[in-house]
Design a protein around this motif. Structure first.
Motif, PDB file in Angstrom:
ATOM      1  N   VAL A   1       0.840  -1.197   0.000  1.00 31.91           N
ATOM      2  CA  VAL A   1       0.000   0.000   0.000  1.00 31.91           C
ATOM      3  C   VAL A   1       0.877   1.249   0.000  1.00 31.91           C
ATOM      4  CG1 VAL A   1      -1.763   1.288   1.244  1.00 31.91           C
ATOM      5  CG2 VAL A   1      -1.879  -1.208   1.167  1.00 31.91           C
ATOM      6  N   LEU A   2       1.908   1.250   0.828  1.00 35.81           N
ATOM      7  CA  LEU A   2       2.782   2.417   0.924  1.00 35.81           C
ATOM      8  C   LEU A   2       3.595   2.615  -0.354  1.00 35.81           C
ATOM      9  CD1 LEU A   2       3.987   1.854   4.584  1.00 35.81           C
ATOM     10  CD2 LEU A   2       2.501   3.685   3.787  1.00 35.81           C
ATOM     11  N   LYS A   3       4.081   1.533  -0.908  1.00 35.56           N
ATOM     12  CA  LYS A   3       4.859   1.630  -2.140  1.00 35.56           C
ATOM     13  C   LYS A   3       4.001   2.168  -3.282  1.00 35.56           C
ATOM     14  CE  LYS A   3       7.798  -1.121  -5.236  1.00 35.56           C
ATOM     15  NZ  LYS A   3       8.334  -2.478  -5.518  1.00 35.56           N
ATOM     16  N   ALA A   4       2.762   1.702  -3.364  1.00 33.99           N
ATOM     17  CA  ALA A   4       1.861   2.159  -4.427  1.00 33.99           C
ATOM     18  C   ALA A   4       1.545   3.645  -4.294  1.00 33.99           C
ATOM     19  CB  ALA A   4       0.571   1.345  -4.399  1.00 33.99           C
ATOM     20  N   ALA A   5       1.561   4.158  -3.057  1.00 32.56           N
ATOM     21  CA  ALA A   5       1.242   5.571  -2.818  1.00 32.56           C
ATOM     22  C   ALA A   5       2.456   6.481  -2.959  1.00 32.56           C
ATOM     23  CB  ALA A   5       0.641   5.730  -1.426  1.00 32.56           C
ATOM     24  N   THR A   6       3.631   5.907  -3.202  1.00 27.16           N
ATOM     25  CA  THR A   6       4.862   6.684  -3.307  1.00 27.16           C
ATOM     26  C   THR A   6       5.104   7.113  -4.751  1.00 27.16           C
ATOM     27  OG1 THR A   6       5.830   5.475  -1.443  1.00 27.16           O
ATOM     28  CG2 THR A   6       7.348   6.647  -2.881  1.00 27.16           C
ATOM     29  N   SER A   7       5.369   8.397  -4.936  1.00 27.45           N
ATOM     30  CA  SER A   7       5.636   8.932  -6.273  1.00 27.45           C
ATOM     31  C   SER A   7       7.133   9.130  -6.477  1.00 27.45           C
ATOM     32  CB  SER A   7       4.908  10.262  -6.464  1.00 27.45           C
ATOM     33  OG  SER A   7       5.379  11.220  -5.522  1.00 27.45           O
ATOM     34  N   ASP A   8       7.521   9.391  -7.724  1.00 29.15           N
ATOM     35  CA  ASP A   8       8.927   9.632  -8.076  1.00 29.15           C
ATOM     36  C   ASP A   8       9.830   8.495  -7.592  1.00 29.15           C
ATOM     37  OD1 ASP A   8       8.114  12.131  -9.095  1.00 29.15           O
ATOM     38  OD2 ASP A   8       8.384  13.071  -7.130  1.00 29.15           O
TER      39      ASP A   8
END
Length: 302
Positions: A41-48
Motif C-alpha cells: 500500500v505504501l509503495k503504491a502511494a509513493t511517487s517519483d
C-alpha cells in the motif's frame, strides 16, 4: 618508514560509511515493513520512485504524503530487522525511522484491526534459560540477575547496547521518540478498515492507540498462556518479531523511531485457529493509512 606503514595499515582497514557511500543525497524518512504484503500500500502511494539495491535489500526512494522517504523491507525476524536497518542508516541520510506492519494482540482490551503506536519496546527473548530444579522450578546462575518474572525456564533480561560517545549500557526498554509519539497522538480518525470483503467484517470499529508497551522476539507466538504472561509481565499491548530490534538500532545511532503495528491476530488468544491469514491484508492497510497520516503530521528534526 613508520609513517608509510601507518598509511598502508589505514588503507587496509574497512572504511566506515560516509556521505560518499550514500546512494541518495537527500535527507529521507525511512519507512519500513517486515514483508511484502505490509508495504504494498505504501509503495503504491509513493511517487517519483527510484530503486536501489544493497546486499539483496531493495530500497525505494520517492515522495510519500509530501515527505522524502526511503522504503524497504526489514525481512522477518530480529536479526533481519537489525541488519537491514543499519544498512539503511549507512547508505541513506535518514532523519527518522517509521515501521509499518502487523502484530499479534496481547492486551485483551484490543481487537483485530486496531493500530498501536507503543511508547516503549522490549525483547522478551533476550533472556537466560534457567536450570530445571524439577516440580516447575527454575534457577538462574548465581552471577545472573533479573527483575522480570520468568516464564518457565525463560528469564527475560536487559541487553547491552553501545552508542558513540557513551559507555556500554544495559537496557530492558527502548523508547519511541517523544516528538513522533506526540505527532501520532494528533492523527485522529483515519477511517480504519473493518471489512476484509463484503459480508466478511469485524464486529467492531478498529481504532488507533498511542502509548503503552510492545515486545518483540524471534518466535511467532500463537499461544494463549504465553500471551497472558507477556501482558502481565511487560504490560504489553502488542507482540511482533522486529520492532524492538529496530528501536535498539535507532537508539544506538541516535535516530528518531516509531512503530505502527496493526493487529492481524491475537497471538493465540482467539477461540479458534490463528486469524492472521484472514486479516493480514486488512491490518496491513490500516497500519499504512495511519503511517501516511503520521508523515503529514510529523516534521523531521532537520
Amino acid at each position: 618508514m613508520i609513517r608509510l606503514l601507518a598509511i598502508l595499515l589505514l588503507l587496509a582497514l574497512p572504511a566506515a560509511a560516509t556521505a560518499a557511500d550514500r546512494l541518495d543525497p537527500a535527507p529521507r524518512i525511512a519507512v519500513m515493513s517486515a514483508f511484502a504484503p505490509e508495504w504494498q500500500v505504501l509503495k503504491a502511494a509513493t511517487s517519483d520512485r527510484k530503486s536501489h539495491s544493497v546486499n539483496g535489500i531493495d530500497f525505494v526512494t520517492g515522495r510519500l504524503a509530501g515527505r522524502n522517504v526511503v522504503l524497504f523491507l526489514s525481512g522477518i525476524s530480529m536479526v533481519n530487522a537489525t541488519m537491514s536497518t543499519q544498512v539503511a542508516l549507512d547508505r541513506f541520510d535518514v532523519t527518522g525511522i517509521v515501521f509499518s506492519g502487523i502484530a499479534g494482540g496481547v492486551d485483551p482490551a484490543l481487537h483485530v484491526g486496531d493500530v498501536v503506536a507503543a511508547s516503549h519496546w522490549s525483547q522478551y527473548l533476550e533472556a537466560t534459560f534457567g536450570r530445571d530444579l524439577g516440580n516447575g522450578h527454575y534457577e538462574l546462575p548465581p552471577w545472573r540477575q533479573t527483575t522480570m518474572p520468568n516464564y518457565g525456564m525463560i528469564f527475560p533480561a536487559p541487553v547491552e547496547v553501545r552508542r558513540a560517545g557513551a559507555a556500554p549500557d544495559h537496557k530492558l526498554w527502548f523508547d519511541t521518540d517523544p516528538g513522533m509519539l506526540a505527532a501520532a497522538g494528533k492523527i485522529g480518525d483515519v477511517g480504519l478498515r473493518d471489512c476484509v470483503k463484503p459480508g466478511q467484517c469485524l464486529d467492531h470499529k478498529p481504532r488507533l492507540l498511542v502509548g503503552g508497551n510492545g515486545v518483540s522476539g524471534q518466535a511467532f507466538v500463537d499461544n494463549a498462556a504465553f500471551r497472558e504472561y507477556v501482558f502481565a509481565t511487560f504490560k504489553a499491548q502488542v507482540l511482533d518479531m522486529e520492532s524492538a530490534a529496530v528501536a535498539m538500532v535507532s537508539y544506538a545511532n541516535g535516530v528518531p523511531f516509531i512503530a505502527f503495528r496493526s493487529l492481524s491476530d491475537l497471538a493465540g488468544g482467539g477461540p479458534d485457529a490463528n486469524e492472521m491469514g484472514t486479516f493480514m491484508g486488512l491490518a496491513s492497510e490500516n497500519s499504512a493509512r495511519v503511517v501516511e497520516r503520521f508523515l503529514q503530521a510529523w516534521t523531521p528534526p532537520r
